[in-house]
Design a protein around this motif. Structure first.
Motif, PDB file in Angstrom:
ATOM      1  N   LEU A   1      -6.659   3.372   3.699  1.00 58.02           N
ATOM      2  CA  LEU A   1      -5.988   2.131   3.299  1.00 58.02           C
ATOM      3  C   LEU A   1      -6.647   1.535   2.062  1.00 58.02           C
ATOM      4  CD1 LEU A   1      -5.417   0.382   6.761  1.00 58.02           C
ATOM      5  CD2 LEU A   1      -3.706   1.527   5.345  1.00 58.02           C
TER       6      LEU A   1
ATOM      7  N   GLU B   1      -5.384   2.694  -1.279  1.00 61.12           N
ATOM      8  CA  GLU B   1      -4.000   2.408  -1.668  1.00 61.12           C
ATOM      9  C   GLU B   1      -3.942   1.392  -2.801  1.00 61.12           C
ATOM     10  OE1 GLU B   1      -0.974   3.812  -0.188  1.00 61.12           O
ATOM     11  OE2 GLU B   1      -2.606   5.211   0.254  1.00 61.12           O
TER      12      GLU B   1
ATOM     13  N   VAL C   1       0.463  -2.016   1.490  1.00 59.36           N
ATOM     14  CA  VAL C   1       0.669  -1.005   2.524  1.00 59.36           C
ATOM     15  C   VAL C   1       1.839  -1.408   3.414  1.00 59.36           C
ATOM     16  CG1 VAL C   1      -0.355   0.188   4.489  1.00 59.36           C
ATOM     17  CG2 VAL C   1      -1.767  -0.389   2.496  1.00 59.36           C
TER      18      VAL C   1
ATOM     19  N   ARG D   1       4.095   3.479   5.295  1.00 55.11           N
ATOM     20  CA  ARG D   1       2.921   4.095   4.690  1.00 55.11           C
ATOM     21  C   ARG D   1       1.754   4.133   5.672  1.00 55.11           C
ATOM     22  NH1 ARG D   1       0.874   8.085   2.245  1.00 55.11           N
ATOM     23  NH2 ARG D   1      -1.000   7.637   1.009  1.00 55.11           N
ATOM     24  N   PHE D   2       1.589   3.067   6.448  1.00 55.49           N
ATOM     25  CA  PHE D   2       0.538   3.042   7.461  1.00 55.49           C
ATOM     26  C   PHE D   2       0.738   4.185   8.461  1.00 55.49           C
ATOM     27  CE2 PHE D   2      -0.871   1.296  11.678  1.00 55.49           C
ATOM     28  CZ  PHE D   2      -2.230   1.410  11.448  1.00 55.49           C
TER      29      PHE D   2
END
Length: 466
Positions: free
Chosen positions: A355, A358, A362, A366-367
């Motif tokens: 994370l 990124e 997020v 995407r998580f």
């Protein structure tokens, strides 16, 4: 020790316009108490740009009043631009008192003869060498110095006016400055802040490590709990814990926030407080400040079990710690699931490390993708069930206590660490109280950054968290 200096309202101190770098920009902020204007502080700011500068740009929060302006003009967006002036100057008046919107009580206070405040501006300059805006907190070409006039200490965003004691400790490449104001009456204990923060800093392996952490022990009447700055400026971040109740878990919680270097959406903002809550429990056990049975009780709790994490608008005013409580429990269950799927080779910490890599906010999709990559299997259905519905995971029958009871870390050597009282339950700590719709609005840390375009100027604007 002396007391914090003050400056008359009609005579703000403005640094001289001589000097400055050959290339780049130096920003010097000087903070002043203003006893003649209770509830306000004054900031004199000198911008000294080098030969490569074509313009200096400054973003000011809405609650700031410009008292003196030498060299700047307002653009259409209300931001300040100084063109063809390498040494513009500002004097600002800034509100000192701030009430926490989520938990009530004071986060920052002007007590008259002392004050603990949060104040910020953001600046950058257009470099003809790089042909781009070089922004404070992002570019090595911008050097920032914050100081308090007279007795006091200024961090990257927080500042204390008055006499204080300081302890500095280096841990795993991070410099911790613990600031204990004389006004902070901290009970005597055999464990200081660095006995807790040291082992946590050494072993919380998620990347994104600020080079300097300024830890303020905030005097009464600052509310119980704590708060951390939402963005890293020139490698620094600030946090505070209340002197009235500086529990070790609160210290860990706020430190975890300084290691959350990612932005969220409405569906994922719970990761900020949920992550800090889960890991303050884990490292609370590992550093010996809470018992393992406390961890078991918290993971088995049913508090806010019907809440939907992905829908913060449904939490309601009476459910102010949904992201802490249910968020922490869901992450505890997810950590167990990842360790089970990978035979103990990977943990939730790998998810948070991803994370932090990124560059965009997020999303939930995407998580889920990051979790699947770490776990080696698709867990979308599991995440959808416990994040987007009112379902709540049960505490695992075999939680693997050895994972939480790793006590191999040794206390960090320190110099005269401030002591603290026996831990008691405190209100959770909101760190993001000014969060926008794309980020969290509660205690704890994730970075909320809004990029503001002003005549081509991109300035990173961070909003506050708790």
């Amino acid at each position: 020790m002396g007391v914090a200096a003050s400056v008359p309202a009609d005579q703000p101190a403005i640094p001289s316009q001589s000097g400055g770098p050959e290339y780049g920009m130096e920003v010097t902020r000087t903070y002043y108490l203003t006893p003649d204007e209770p509830g306000q502080i004054r900031i004199a700011i000198a911008y000294d740009a080098g030969l490569d500068s074509r313009a200096v740009g400054v973003y000011l929060p809405e609650n700031v009043t410009v008292e003196k302006n030498d060299g700047f003009e307002r653009d259409d967006n209300g931001n300040l631009i100084a063109r063809n002036d390498q040494h513009p100057r500002l004097t600002l008046s800034v509100p000192a008192n701030e009430t926490n919107a989520r938990f009530g009580g004071s986060d920052f206070v002007d007590a008259g003869d002392w004050a603990f405040v949060s104040a910020y501006t953001y600046s950058g300059y257009w470099s003809e060498v790089t042909s781009q805006w070089e922004n404070e907190g992002e570019s090595s070409r911008v050097d920032v110095t914050n100081t308090v006039a007279g007795e006091g200490y200024a961090g990257s965003r927080y500042a204390y006016f008055g006499p204080y004691e300081q302890e500095t400790t280096l841990v795993n490449g991070q410099t911790f400055n613990v600031i204990v104001p004389d006004q902070s009456e901290v009970a005597v204990s055999d464990r200081g802040p660095m006995d807790v923060l040291g082992p946590t800093a050494r072993n919380y392996s998620v990347g994104s490590r600020p080079s300097q952490i300024n830890v303020f022990v905030a005097p009464d009447p600052v509310r119980r709990g704590g708060r951390a700055t939402p963005v890293r400026l020139a490698g620094q971040q600030d946090l505070w814990v209340a002197a009235a109740n500086p529990t070790p878990r609160t210290l860990i919680h706020e430190y975890i926030h300084t290691r959350q270097d990612f932005r969220t959406t409405n569906e994922t903002q719970w990761l900020l407080e949920g992550g800090a809550q889960y890991y303050d429990t884990v490292y609370g056990v590992r550093t010996g400040v809470i018992e393992y049975d406390t961890l078991e009780r918290e993971f088995a709790s049913t508090r806010y079990e019907d809440a939907v994490l992905a829908d913060s608008e449904s939490w309601g005013e009476t459910s102010r710690t949904v992201d802490y409580d249910k968020g922490g429990r869901v992450l505890a269950a997810l950590d167990h699931r990842i360790r089970t799927e990978t035979d103990g080779k990977r943990t939730l910490m790998a998810v948070f490390a991803r994370l932090n890599d990124e560059s965009k906010p997020v999303t939930l999709a995407r998580f889920k993708s990051i979790v699947a990559d770490v776990a080696g299997t698709n867990l979308d259905d599991w995440l959808d069930r416990y994040v987007t519905t009112a379902a709540s995971p049960s505490y695992p029958d075999d939680p693997n206590p050895s994972y939480y009871l790793d006590d191999t870390d040794l206390p960090v050597e320190k110099v005269a660490a401030p002591t603290e009282p026996t831990p008691t339950q405190s209100d959770p700590t909101p760190v993001r109280t000014e969060a926008a719709t794309s980020n969290a609005a509660g205690p704890g840390f994730s970075v909320l950054v809004t990029l503001i375009a002003t005549a081509g100027l991109l300035i990173a604007l961070a909003r506050s968290r708790g």
